[in-house]
Motif scaffolding. Structure first.
Motif: not given
Ligand SMILES: NC(=O)c1ccc[n+]([C@@H]2O[C@H](COP(=O)([O-])OP(=O)(O)OC[C@H]3O[C@@H](n4cnc5c(N)ncnc54)[C@H](OP(=O)(O)O)[C@@H]3O)[C@@H](O)[C@H]2O)c1
Length: 402
Positions: A159, A201, A205, A226, A321, A325
Motif C-alpha cells: 500500500a 517489516t 510493524d 539473515s 528491501g 530484491s
Molecule cells: N505500506 C506497506 O504496504 C508496507 C508493507 C510492509 C512494510 N512496510 C514498511 O516497510 C518498512 C520495512 O521495510 P524494509 O525494507 O526496512 O524491510 P523488509 O523488506 O521487511 O526487510 C528487509 C530485511 O530483510 C532481510 N533480508 C534477508 N534477505 C534479504 C534479501 N535477499 N533481500 C532483501 N532483504 C533481505 C535484511 O535484514 P537482515 O540482513 O537482518 O536479514 C533486510 O534488511 C517498514 O517501515 C514497514 O512499515 C510497508
C-alpha cells in the motif's frame, strides 16, 4: 472458433472461479455440458480435487449428457485412483465431444501420466484443444507456473502513497490505505499458500500475517531474516502462530537462537547467503560495524525450497528491501498495489534501487487492471517477461557467499 463456442468456454471459466482457491497445485476447473445449443449441466472442481468439473456437469445434465459437447478450461485428470474412476464415469455418460481450453501439466506427480485425453479418444469421444487457450492459462496462472517450473507464483503487494512511499521517514506505515484495501489484503492472504515478509517489516510493524477480515484459513507465514533478529515475542510467533511460521535464515544465525526458535515450534530454514545491492544496514537496529553489508538470504534458493514443499503461491507483503530484491532477481509474477490519495514526501520508497538507468530498461507489465476501491486505486499487473527485464541481470554477480 465460432463465437458461441467461446461463449461456452467463458461460462466454464466463470464456473471455475467458484472452485476452491486454495488448491493452487491443481488447476481451478469449470465445465459446461451443451446439448442442442443449450447448456444442460454445469460443474466446477471440488476442494478435494476428486470431483472433476466435467463429471459434475455431465451428471447435472442427466439424460441430456449423452451426445453432448463438454466445454472445460482444463482436461479432466486421471492421475489417481479416484480421478481415474471419475474419468470412467465421464466416459460412461457418453458425451460426443470434449472441448478443452488449455492442457494441464500434471505436476507435482512426476512419472504419473494423466492419460485422460488418450482414454477419452479411445472411447470414441472427439477432443478439441486450445479454445481460448491464452485466457485459460492466464486464469490458472498460479497453477501453470508451479506445474511447469516447480517454483511458486510470486505476488508482490504493498500500500503506497501517490508518491510511492510505503512508510514515512519515521517508519510509520499504518495505515496508508483504506479499510477496504486492508480487506483486499486479507483476501489475497487467504488466496495464497504462503505470505512472506522481511525482518524489517516484522521489527517495525510486528504483523501477525493471519487472515482475519475475511473467511478462510491463514497461509504459511514466512519471515526472511539473515541473522535471526526476530524477537521471540514477535506477533508471527505468539498466540499459537509459531508452528505455522517458517523463518528463512543463513549460517550467520546464532545456532543457540535457532534452537530457541525451534523449541517454540518455528520451522527454521538455513539457506545460502547472497550478496545483494542496497542491503544497507538498518541503522535503527544495528551499528554498521557489526553489519557487513550485502549478506542476505538467497531468495531464489528460498523459492526453490518452498516450491519443493508444495507452496505454489506466495504473497509478498514487504517491505521495501524484500520487494526490491525480488524485482531485481526477476522473481515476481504479479504486483498488486493499493495507491492511496495521499502524499508523504520524504519516506520509504516502495521499491529501492534496481540499477535501471535507461527508461528502455524499466520493468514493464504484460497486462494491467486498475480499479477503484474506496478512496484507493488498485493496480493489479502481471510482469512482462521481456528481454528488458532480463537485462537487469544479477545485481552483484559472482559474490554468492555460503
Ligand atoms: N505500506 C506497506 O504496504 C508496507 C508493507 C510492509 C512494510 N512496510 C514498511 O516497510 C518498512 C520495512 O521495510 P524494509 O525494507 O526496512 O524491510 P523488509 O523488506 O521487511 O526487510 C528487509 C530485511 O530483510 C532481510 N533480508 C534477508 N534477505 C534479504 C534479501 N535477499 N533481500 C532483501 N532483504 C533481505 C535484511 O535484514 P537482515 O540482513 O537482518 O536479514 C533486510 O534488511 C517498514 O517501515 C514497514 O512499515 C510497508
Amino acid at each position: 472458433m465460432p463465437q458461441n463456442e467461446q461463449r461456452y468456454m467463458r461460462v466454464a471459466l466463470k464456473l471455475a472461479r467458484q472452485a476452491s482457491r486454495r488448491m493452487s497445485s491443481r488447476p481451478l476447473v469449470g465445465a459446461v455440458a451443451v446439448t442442442g445449443g443449450r447448456a444442460a449441466g454445469h460443474g466446477y472442481s471440488g476442494a478435494d480435487g476428486k470431483n472433476p468439473a466435467a463429471l459434475a456437469a455431465l451428471e447435472r445434465a442427466g439424460s441430456l449428457a449423452e451426445g453432448s459437447t463438454l466445454y472445460t478450461n482444463a482436461e479432466p485428470c486421471s492421475d489417481t485412483d479416484d480421478t481415474a474412476q471419475s474419468l470412467l464415469r465421464i466416459i460412461a455418460m457418453r458425451p460426443k465431444r470434449v472441448v478443452i481450453g488449455a492442457l494441464a501439466p500434471w505436476f507435482p506427480l512426476p512419472g504419473v501420466a494423466n492419460g485422460a485425453i488418450e482414454r477419452l479418444r479411445s472411447a470414441g469421444i472427439a477432443i478439441d484443444i486450445g479454445l481460448m487457450e491464452k485466457e485459460c492459462r492466464e486464469f490458472n496462472a498460479v497453477y501453470y507456473k508451479y506445474a511447469e517450473t516447480g517454483l511458486p507464483f510470486v505476488t508482490l503487494k504493498f500500500a503506497a502513497s501517490l508518491d510511492g512511499r510505503i512508510a514515512t521517514a519515521t517508519g510509520d506505515s499504518q495505515w496508508i490505505s483504506s479499510k477496504s484495501s486492508l480487506r483486499l489484503a486479507h483476501q489475497l492472504r487467504r488466496d495464497h499458500d504462503a505470505v512472506l515478509v522481511g525482518i524489517g517489516t516484522v521489527l517495525s510493524d510486528n504483523p501477525r500475517l493471519t487472515v482475519r477480515l475475511v473467511e478462510g484459513a491463514s497461509p504459511l507465514r514466512v519471515v526472511v531474516d539473515s541473522r535471526l533478529s526476530i524477537p521471540l515475542t514477535a506477533g508471527v510467533l505468539s498466540n499459537g502462530l509459531a508452528a505455522g511460521t517458517l523463518v528463512a535464515t543463513t549460517s550467520q544465525a546464532d545456532p543457540a537462537r535457532i534452537e530457541e526458535l525451534k523449541k517454540l515450534g518455528v520451522d527454521i530454514l538455513v539457506l545460502p547467503a547472497k550478496a545483494i545491492r542496497g542491503n544497507d544496514p538498518d541503522s535503527r537496529r544495528r551499528s554498521p560495524a557489526d553489519d557487513p553489508p550485502g549478506r542476505a538470504v538467497d531468495l531464489s534458493a528460498l523459492l526453490v525450497t518452498l516450491g519443493e514443499r508444495g507452496i505454489a503461491s506466495i504473497l509478498v507483503e514487504g517491505g521495501s528491501g524484500i520487494i526490491t530484491s525480488l524485482l531485481a532477481e526477476r522473481r515476481a509474477d504479479r504486483l498488486v498495489a493499493a495507491i492511496a490519495p495521499k502524499i508523504i514526501g520524504r519516506g520509504l520508497a516502495a521499491i529501492g534501487d534496481l540499477g535501471i538507468e535507461r527508461l528502455s530498461d524499466a520493468i514493464t507489465f504484460a497486462s494491467v487492471k486498475t480499479r477503484k476501491l474506496g478512496p484507493d486505486m488498485i493496480f493489479d499487473g502481471r510482469f512482462d517477461r521481456s528481454p528488458a527485464i532480463a537485462a537487469i541481470g544479477p545485481l552483484v554477480p559472482d559474490q554468492t557467499m555460503k
